[in-house]
Scaffold this active site. Sequence first.
Site, short mmCIF file in Angstrom:
data_model
loop_
_atom_site.label_atom_id
_atom_site.label_comp_id
_atom_site.label_asym_id
_atom_site.label_seq_id
_atom_site.Cartn_x
_atom_site.Cartn_y
_atom_site.Cartn_z
N GLU A 275 -5.15 8.88 18.43
CA GLU A 275 -5.74 10.21 18.56
C GLU A 275 -6.75 10.47 17.44
OE1 GLU A 275 -2.54 9.43 18.90
OE2 GLU A 275 -2.35 9.83 21.04
N SER B 93 0.78 6.50 2.83
CA SER B 93 1.42 7.49 3.72
C SER B 93 2.66 8.09 3.08
CB SER B 93 1.83 6.82 5.03
OG SER B 93 0.72 6.43 5.76
N GLN C 151 0.84 -1.20 0.00
CA GLN C 151 0.00 0.00 0.00
C GLN C 151 0.87 1.25 0.00
OE1 GLN C 151 -1.52 0.99 3.77
NE2 GLN C 151 -3.42 1.87 3.03
N SER D 98 4.73 -1.77 4.39
CA SER D 98 5.01 -3.18 4.68
C SER D 98 5.03 -3.94 3.37
CB SER D 98 3.92 -3.79 5.56
OG SER D 98 3.64 -2.96 6.64
N GLU E 198 -9.53 -1.92 6.20
CA GLU E 198 -8.40 -2.15 7.09
C GLU E 198 -8.88 -2.22 8.53
OE1 GLU E 198 -5.56 1.06 7.23
OE2 GLU E 198 -3.97 -0.28 7.89
#
Lengths: 394, 360
Positions: free
Chosen positions: A364, A115, A112, A148, A231
């Site tokens: 958070e 990010s 993936q 990953s 996910e």
Amino acid sequence: MTDAAELRSLTQGLLTAYPPATTDRTDFLRARFDAGLAWVHYPVGLGGLGAPRSLQAVVDAELEAAGAPDNDPRRIGIGLGMAAPTILRYGTDEQKQRFLRPLWVGEEVWCQLFSEPGAGSDLAALGTRAVREGDGDWVVNGQKVWTSSAHLARWAILIARTDPDVPKHAGITYFLCDMTDPGVEVRPLRQITGEAEFNEVFLTDVRIPDSRRLGEVGDGWRVAQTTLNNERVAIGGMRLPREGGMIGPVSKTWRERPELRTHDLHQRLLGLWVEAEVTRLTGERLRQQLVAGQPGPEGAGMKLAFARLNQQISGLEVELRGEEGLLYDDWTMRRPELVDFTGRDAGYRYLRSKGNSIEGGTSEVLLNIVAERVLGLPSEPRTDKDVAWKDLAR
Amino acid sequence: MSTTPDLLYSEEEEALRSAVRDLLTDRCDPAAVIARTESDTPHDLALWKTLTDGMGLAGLLVPEELDGQGATHREAAVVLEELGRAVAPVPYLTSAVVATEALLECGADDLLAQLATATSIGALAVGLHTAPGAAFATVRVENGHLHGELTGIADAAVADLLLVPADDGGLYAVDSAAVTVTPQVSFDLTRPLATVRLDGVAGRRVGDAGPAVRRALRAGAGLLASEQLGLAEWTLTETVRYLKERKQFNRPVGGFQALKHRLAGLWLETVGLRAAARNAADALATGEDADVAAAVAQAYAASVAVHAAEEALQLHAGIGMTWEHPVHLYLKRAKADSIAYGTAGAHRAALAELVDLRAP
């Protein structure tokens, strides 16, 4: 509607035609996919039968009893849990036919590329650029991180900015990226455990044909929601036996090593044991709701609960081990094939579980999601809502 | 743990919930409950009559042949969730669960029928703080008569029938008219305690106190978690509602992230409590894994209910500190519940034995 008896009979038919003992593993898995027994809730022709998802357990039980090989789901978790449902929902017929079978069989590993160093919790601010050359290929440049399996992957799901002149959510497009493209460079990213489970991925003039775009141009944020929601579903709703998670090893140590026990540790262990059991029951309740077709909002909280528990339990275990807690099994840099939260020793588990409250959405951000979507509290002030991406502060 | 517990609510259970909630919405509003706490009759016996005569709820755990409903702890748990949401001052847990369980263990069929039909209200004369398996006070038996004083007996003020453990190991059924019941000034205004004094009272021995008390307290502890869930749900829901309305600094207070995160964390705790409470109710109903399930629920529930009530008070701020606002009823009940039928620590200690995680 397919029922359990019919699935049992189809499974027995597969086992007769392809006896696991004498059939090559990949051949068996391909045959299982073609028989619609891979994921029964998928459509006919794409590894499924359009059956209720809950009936997959019937097929799995029959195959397990017969000693049939599985597709090693932990190795291909990103493909199964994230890429596949997104391709199923937004893919063209050609894309579904091309990608789903080798993905499920495990012939092609997926990773993936979401990010970025500058886009973590604020993923929609991502800056990797995809520029189209005329009516032809897209050319991609940028850097992705925390990837990953990138060193094992044949394909990636990728989101990139295709229009910097509109607000951040509107200018993103979703692609299926060939990891063998010469412009893709994968570098291991060593983490606090000593090993490199993740990678940095540098994309330099990577060419992606328009036929590998998933969904419409500029609709990538919406497409990515399917990926991200799946996910989080994958994280909750697992069936665990009592002491099935991280509380298992520390309970075992407690029973086997009476010389390590103290009153303070005893109180803390019992408190965490209770919380682990309650969290297990919460997951079981969520699973029962899903099977009954009444999904509740509880799933949003499971990841939060597991992250905190894993950290506290593994931290307690390091302390329980006393003098041994001062040691670590091995700092050697490795690139493991599997993500392993519960393997190795207590020190490793303690360090690895620190990532549980960061990966897949920080705790958070998840608390914000619970507060806003479950409790209906006002959302955070959004100063970037009507600002073109190129004009955002960075 | 050979079978998986059913942690959901059935359609019938949801229907029961709506019926009880509708009734409590009409008949148990917070202002009236507050006013009642300082009257001579803190218990609402008119409400009790409607719950029992009208809906048959006192007999859920009693078989149909003894005039009960032949239902299970699962249904009783749903009733307790709703009674907790309303901090209803009725002797449901003490009579329809705890005293009833003691009589079920003793096989006292005639008395069970009385409790099931709410012809009588029963109370087990064991201090509310007592954990299942813990020691409890007894009265003296002399020449077949009972002498002594027992304290901390919840809902004794409205009980017709007291189940009194004696020093000969027996459990005695005693008519409350024959004893002196004195209300104690209680921390929880909606489940008041009383002392019970016996001066040479004749009782009827219904069975052995040990197993009857143990079973009764285990059921009380396990189902108390459902009441605590109801308390936590009400306080969380009411706090979220208030913080969406309340504005300071030109914004709804509920939009501040520091508060959103606290409320989200509290929601997570109540989700866990629901699973633990359902598990305890199901385990009591099936009899499988009931000791562990009740202990897990009680080791977890008190902190959640108290935390929810404390947060409700803090986040309501000034208004939450007033006698007029009902949040104090929930705080007092939640705090008292954290002691009732054993503290979380007592239940953790029980678990240490049950799941073989022994003390040093």
